[in-house]
Design a protein around this motif. Structure first.
Motif, PDB file in Angstrom:
ATOM      1  N   LEU A 347      44.258  36.219  47.200  1.00 58.91           N
ATOM      2  CA  LEU A 347      44.288  35.097  46.265  1.00 58.91           C
ATOM      3  C   LEU A 347      45.537  35.217  45.408  1.00 58.91           C
ATOM      4  O   LEU A 347      45.791  36.270  44.818  1.00 58.91           O
ATOM      5  N   SER A 348      46.316  34.157  45.329  1.00 59.00           N
ATOM      6  CA  SER A 348      47.516  34.214  44.503  1.00 59.00           C
ATOM      7  C   SER A 348      47.132  34.319  43.030  1.00 59.00           C
ATOM      8  O   SER A 348      46.267  33.603  42.536  1.00 59.00           O
ATOM      9  N   ALA A 349      47.789  35.229  42.348  1.00 61.49           N
ATOM     10  CA  ALA A 349      47.574  35.418  40.911  1.00 61.49           C
ATOM     11  C   ALA A 349      48.935  35.558  40.241  1.00 61.49           C
ATOM     12  O   ALA A 349      49.152  36.421  39.403  1.00 61.49           O
ATOM     13  N   PHE A 367      49.688  39.709  36.135  1.00 63.35           N
ATOM     14  CA  PHE A 367      48.782  38.914  36.960  1.00 63.35           C
ATOM     15  C   PHE A 367      48.224  37.765  36.127  1.00 63.35           C
ATOM     16  O   PHE A 367      47.893  37.934  34.951  1.00 63.35           O
ATOM     17  N   ASN A 368      48.080  36.612  36.744  1.00 64.94           N
ATOM     18  CA  ASN A 368      47.604  35.400  36.071  1.00 64.94           C
ATOM     19  C   ASN A 368      46.074  35.390  36.033  1.00 64.94           C
ATOM     20  O   ASN A 368      45.416  35.345  37.079  1.00 64.94           O
ATOM     21  N   GLU A 369      45.519  35.409  34.836  1.00 67.60           N
ATOM     22  CA  GLU A 369      44.062  35.478  34.689  1.00 67.60           C
ATOM     23  C   GLU A 369      43.347  34.185  35.057  1.00 67.60           C
ATOM     24  O   GLU A 369      42.114  34.161  35.142  1.00 67.60           O
ATOM     25  N   ASP A 370      44.099  33.121  35.341  1.00 65.27           N
ATOM     26  CA  ASP A 370      43.455  31.886  35.819  1.00 65.27           C
ATOM     27  C   ASP A 370      42.809  32.082  37.189  1.00 65.27           C
ATOM     28  O   ASP A 370      42.010  31.250  37.631  1.00 65.27           O
ATOM     29  N   VAL A 371      43.147  33.177  37.857  1.00 65.11           N
ATOM     30  CA  VAL A 371      42.525  33.448  39.159  1.00 65.11           C
ATOM     31  C   VAL A 371      41.085  33.915  39.002  1.00 65.11           C
ATOM     32  O   VAL A 371      40.297  33.864  39.963  1.00 65.11           O
ATOM     33  N   CYS A 372      40.702  34.363  37.813  1.00 64.88           N
ATOM     34  CA  CYS A 372      39.379  34.974  37.625  1.00 64.88           C
ATOM     35  C   CYS A 372      38.223  34.074  38.058  1.00 64.88           C
ATOM     36  O   CYS A 372      37.364  34.496  38.840  1.00 64.88           O
TER      37      CYS A 372
END
Length: 391
Positions: A347-349, A367-372
């Motif tokens: 998953l792209s983060a 890392f982008n926390e919108d992936v959570c």
């Protein structure tokens, strides 16, 4: 329940769990703080976590088929320079590969699945794993029964990826090898020490090591099938303490990586033969220790295609498939995939600005926390749908 909508409601909680694990980074097999935190949260969510070797497991459901959901939770032995306020303060451990995300997303998936346990049409087993980076964790948990009681029918894992890419990409391979094997080795060469002025009365292990190193390169040049991808790298050559002393021993350490099981078998076998016989030519001997032994990660095509379909059912904005991904890095989930039908998704983060310029394993990786919520929703939804459709 729409698992994505619920995951969005739980986004702050997932991020809080991720940041706690990140700040308290631990490496290797023994992760006492991380393990205790995961067990505390699972208990809080209504599950009954148990030790499984150095890892943690728990189950939900009511019999039937069993799907394993796996998250690794170890960090890397390196300093962190991300600039994040929750960076690990030790200066010696850092979550630069995103395993903190994997554990946090699986915790949220467990919470959501527990909330809907009465609707599950089978059993979900959770696997919180240590020591992925050292390729020991999956084997440790398998040896301690993670695939038994109840026996696992299929397995699913996700891995986040930083870099200059938008949130929403998911990368997979349903036709070929996704990640390469890894066989780490240590060759200890035994000679006979002597004064450097009298080489004829000694057996020089450094000289033997030089010849072994050169001979090993020919395995790639002349014995590997050119249609296979094969790597043999010597990353360490150590021996001696002074310029005028021939030492007793020298050490070569290296790694073999391949994309085909048959290529792996050939190179590992021939590495041992070449080292032993080359040493014998120069009157020395070798001891060979295998440090890591992980097969190529080959995903089950049917399961992979099913999971891709389930992910697209969620209606997550911007969720975009990217098939055919392959990497020469290695992943010890391959040990699970060798034993039960499995699939593995990236998953792209990442970020499209300057925060995306550093890759995984870099001290400045962010890392982008919108992936959570995306990861948590995919884990929960794919698990429930797979059980429903594979009764």
């Amino acid at each position: 329940m729409n698992y994505y909508e619920r995951a969005l409601e739980l986004k702050d909680e997932t991020i809080a769990n991720r940041r706690h694990i990140h700040k308290n980074a631990e490496t290797g097999l023994d992760l006492p703080k991380t393990k205790a935190y995961v067990m505390e949260k699972l208990t809080e969510y209504g599950l009954e976590p148990k030790d499984c070797g150095y890892g943690v497991t728990a189950t939900l459901g009511k019999g039937g088929k069993v799907l394993l959901l796996r998250a690794d939770m170890d960090a890397l032995p390196m300093p962190e320079e991300s600039g994040e306020e929750f960076a690990c303060p030790t200066g010696k451990e850092a979550h630069t590969c995103g395993h903190d995300f994997h554990a946090a997303m699986l915790l949220t998936a467990a919470k959501m699945l527990k909330e809907k346990e009465d609707t599950l049409e089978g059993t979900i087993k959770f696997m919180f794993q240590p020591a992925e980076e050292t390729f020991e964790g999956s084997k440790n948990m398998i040896e301690n029964g993670i695939l038994e009681n109840p026996p696992v029918d299929a397995a699913l894992a996700y891995h986040v990826s930083p870099g200059k890419m938008p949130i929403g990409l998911f990368m997979y391979n349903d036709k070929d090898t996704m990640m390469y094997s890894v066989d780490g080795f240590k060759i200890t060469i035994h000679g006979k020490g002597s004064h450097g002025a009298y080489p004829h009365v000694g057996i020089d292990p450094i000289n033997i090591g030089v010849h072994i190193h050169l001979a090993l390169q020919e395995l790639i040049a002349r014995e590997s099938d050119p249609t296979h991808s094969c790597v043999l790298t010597i990353g360490q050559f150590a021996g001696g303490t002074a310029a005028n002393i021939i030492p007793e021993t020298a050490v070569l350490q290296g790694t073999i990586r391949t994309n085909k099981p048959e290529a792996r078998e050939l190179l590992v076998r021939r590495m041992k033969e070449v080292a032993e016989k080359t040493a014998a030519v120069y009157n020395g001997t070798v001891d060979i220790e295998m440090i890591s032994e992980v097969p190529p990660l080959i995903c089950n095509p049917k399961l992979t295609d099913e999971v891709v379909g389930y992910m697209q059912e969620l209606g997550i904005p911007g969720l975009t498939p990217y098939p055919g991904i392959s990497a020469s890095a290695s992943e010890d989930f391959a040990v699970i995939a060798e034993k039960v039908p499995s699939t593995f998704m990236y998953l792209s983060a990442g970020y499209l600005d300057e925060r995306g310029q550093y890759p995984a394993h870099h001290p400045k990786a962010q890392f982008n926390e919108d992936v959570c919520p995306i990861g948590a929703a995919c884990l929960a939804h794919c698990a429930s749908q797979w059980l429903k459709n594979n009764k």
